[in-house]
Design an enzyme around this catalytic site. Structure first.
Site, PDB file in Angstrom:
ATOM      1  N   LYS A 298      -1.179   6.478   3.279  1.00 56.42           N
ATOM      2  CA  LYS A 298      -2.445   5.799   2.475  1.00 56.42           C
ATOM      3  C   LYS A 298      -3.356   5.569   3.689  1.00 56.42           C
ATOM      4  CE  LYS A 298      -0.961   5.319  -1.684  1.00 56.42           C
ATOM      5  NZ  LYS A 298      -0.469   3.919  -2.228  1.00 56.42           N
TER       6      LYS A 298
ATOM      7  N   ARG B  84       7.973   5.149  -1.572  1.00 59.43           N
ATOM      8  CA  ARG B  84       7.425   6.443  -2.223  1.00 59.43           C
ATOM      9  C   ARG B  84       6.764   7.102  -1.059  1.00 59.43           C
ATOM     10  NH1 ARG B  84       2.582   8.422  -4.528  1.00 59.43           N
ATOM     11  NH2 ARG B  84       2.796   9.768  -6.350  1.00 59.43           N
TER      12      ARG B  84
END
Length: 302
Positions: free
Chosen positions: A237, A271
């Site tokens: 991210k 994840r």
């Protein structure tokens, strides 16, 4: 194994820690699940279409399962703002991958979707999880899950699907995220979803700045205090990239650090794009916490 004295923050008080998800059963009081990512999109934020072709997507899903991932999350529509993709086109992307993976593996299959009609079709094909990054923007999704017995991931985000949300503002990001998740879980329960079907995701980076996401991660305990298993979707991210000044191809180490920190702060599902590295990190954390035995324990024994 003997009981180990551990700081209380390591074991969040989950009301229903034992879950049957898809074809597997997890005890989240002493287990970390790794969710691998396969995006069948030409414009995913990380792999930029590497697994858009059907054969590439199926192979990536099978490879992740063979690398030890507990489940595979298949996406056909990015979270990021962009043009509308019809439900039929989304199904054309994700349904064949679900069918192919279900035919060869007992790995848990989840599909990242906010559409009830897509969720119904992929559950029928073998998916055990609906991963809704829009926080039940369409509550009919909860009706589909309630009728099926699948698991629902309720994620914190603010924008309508595929719509921008510039300059997000929070007075108290962790409290506001936890409060909204609690309200959306109540919506799911009101639509007939059972508590043992619910997982929550605080939505790292989703309609949040890097500063927001770092604080939310530090205060993850306020989300785990809701009592539901927490999914931390931290892989590659922008909060990792901006914290370290690393481009997307160079964020693995930072992503693993964020995942491990999230587990110690209460997350029970991570994840991740690199399944093999994430599985090793998760199993090492389990070994350190005394939740699993070493594969070998011969060092300095003789």
């Amino acid at each position: 194994m003997p009981e180990t004295s551990l700081p209380v923050f390591i074991a969040p008080p989950l009301r229903l820690p034992v879950r049957t998800i898809g074809r597997r059963t997890f005890d989240f009081s002493r287990q970390v699940a790794v969710m691998a990512v396969v995006n069948r999109t030409p414009d995913s934020f990380f792999d930029q279409g590497r697994t858009f072709a059907l054969d590439a997507a199926v192979q990536a899903a099978v490879d992740a399962a063979e690398a030890g991932a507990d489940w595979v999350d298949i996406g056909g529509v990015p979270f990021a703002p962009g043009p509308e993709l019809s439900a039929a086109d989304e199904l054309d992307r994700v349904l064949p991958v679900v069918q192919a993976l279900a035919a060869v593996s007992d790995v848990v299959i989840s599909v990242d979707t906010f559409r009830p009609e897509v969720a119904a079709a992929v559950i029928e094909a073998g998916a055990g999880v609906v991963n809704d990054t829009t926080g039940l923007h369409d509550p009919r999704l909860a009706d589909v899950v309630a009728d099926s017995g699948a698991t629902l991931v309720v994620t914190h985000s603010l924008a309508a699907p595929r719509r921008p949300h510039p300059r997000p503002h929070y007075d108290d990001v962790a409290r506001e995220v936890a409060d909204l998740l609690a309200r959306r879980v109540d919506v799911a329960l009101a639509h007939g979803v059972r508590e043992d079907q619910i997982i929550v995701d605080p939505g790292h980076d989703l309609n949040k700045t890097t500063v927001h996401t770092l604080e939310l991660t530090r205060r993850l305990g306020e989300v785990t205090a809701l009592g539901h298993p927490v999914l931390a979707a931290v892989s590659n991210k922008d909060f990792v990239g901006e914290s370290l000044d690393r481009a997307k191809p160079d964020r693995l180490a930072g992503s693993l650090a964020a995942a491990v920190a999230s587990v110690f702060l209460g997350a029970r599902i991570v994840r991740m794009h690199d399944a093999r590295a994430a599985v090793d990190a998760a199993r090492m954390v389990e070994a350190i916490l005394g939740w699993r035995r070493p594969v070998h324990a011969v060092h300095n024994v003789s």
